[in-house]
Enzyme design. Structure first.
Site, short mmCIF file in Angstrom:
data_model
loop_
_atom_site.label_atom_id
_atom_site.label_comp_id
_atom_site.label_asym_id
_atom_site.label_seq_id
_atom_site.Cartn_x
_atom_site.Cartn_y
_atom_site.Cartn_z
N LEU A 120 0.87 -1.19 0.00
CA LEU A 120 0.00 0.00 0.00
C LEU A 120 0.90 1.23 0.00
CD1 LEU A 120 -2.63 -0.92 2.76
CD2 LEU A 120 -2.89 -1.10 0.29
N ASP A 121 0.40 2.32 -0.60
CA ASP A 121 1.14 3.58 -0.54
C ASP A 121 1.26 4.02 0.91
OD1 ASP A 121 1.18 3.69 -3.30
OD2 ASP A 121 -0.35 5.24 -3.47
N ARG A 122 2.27 4.80 1.18
CA ARG A 122 2.44 5.39 2.50
C ARG A 122 1.18 6.20 2.84
NH1 ARG A 122 7.19 9.63 4.07
NH2 ARG A 122 7.64 8.48 5.95
N THR A 129 -1.74 5.14 3.46
CA THR A 129 -2.96 4.47 3.01
C THR A 129 -3.20 3.33 3.98
OG1 THR A 129 -2.59 5.03 0.70
CG2 THR A 129 -4.03 3.17 1.12
#
Length: 184
Positions: free
Chosen positions: A12-14, A16
């Site tokens: 996951l993106d930072r 998120t």
């Protein structure tokens, strides 16, 4: 005892939140990575975006080029050197005219770095709270500590192959994001 460390199958993106798949052993990791690559694990997100979407649902296609030196991606409608095609599907769950934000369900067909955040910003609907691709003036209004983007549902499909993970076929897992209370 196994020396295999539990391993992430995707990321996951930072900033998120939400669901991640972690394999407990090497065989499971290999099976899950193949299922993800074949599209047998559907990943759904919820997000809040600026504005009212033009369509109630859509399948968006564009090209993403990564700039690792800036930890950023760029989206274009035309294929450029070093770019890869991205496909993002969305469905509007609800729109709040007072706040001028939409709650979306987003399905990643392709899964690239910052895909949802950059793709939504590219079409003029940045994710609320996103400091990289969003609009700071709007973000300050909502006082979020992270972008309003949440990996909320995983759906397993595909044929049963006789593997130890066949029991996952047809199962769904979900967890609701906390930011939905902003748009009730």
């Amino acid at each position: 005892p196994s020396s295999f460390p539990p391993s992430l199958c995707h990321r996951l993106d930072r900033n998120t939140g939400g669901l991640l798949i972690i394999a407990k052993n090497e065989e499971s990791l290999n099976i899950l990575l193949k299922k993800i690559k074949k599209g047998e694990v559907k990943r759904f997100y919820r997000c809040l975006v600026k504005g009212r979407m033009e369509k109630q649902q859509d399948r968006l296609s564009a090209y993403l080029r990564k700039d690792p030196s800036k930890s950023r991606v760029y989206i274009s409608n035309d294929k450029k050197t070093g770019s890869v095609e991205i496909i993002t599907c969305y469905k509007v769950i609800r729109y709040d005219p007072e706040l001028d934000i939409s709650l979306l369900e987003v399905e990643l067909v392709t899964g690239r770095t910052h895909q949802i955040r950059a793709h939504m910003a590219h079409i003029g609907h940045p994710v609320i709270g996103d400091g990289k691709y969003g609009i700071n003036e709007i973000n300050r209004r909502f006082k979020l500590k992270a972008q309003a983007l949440w990996a909320y549902r995983l759906k397993f499909s595909g044929p049963k192959t006789g593997s130890l993970l066949d029991y996952l076929c047809g199962l769904e897992f979900s967890v609701e994001p906390g930011f939905e209370s902003l748009i009730e």
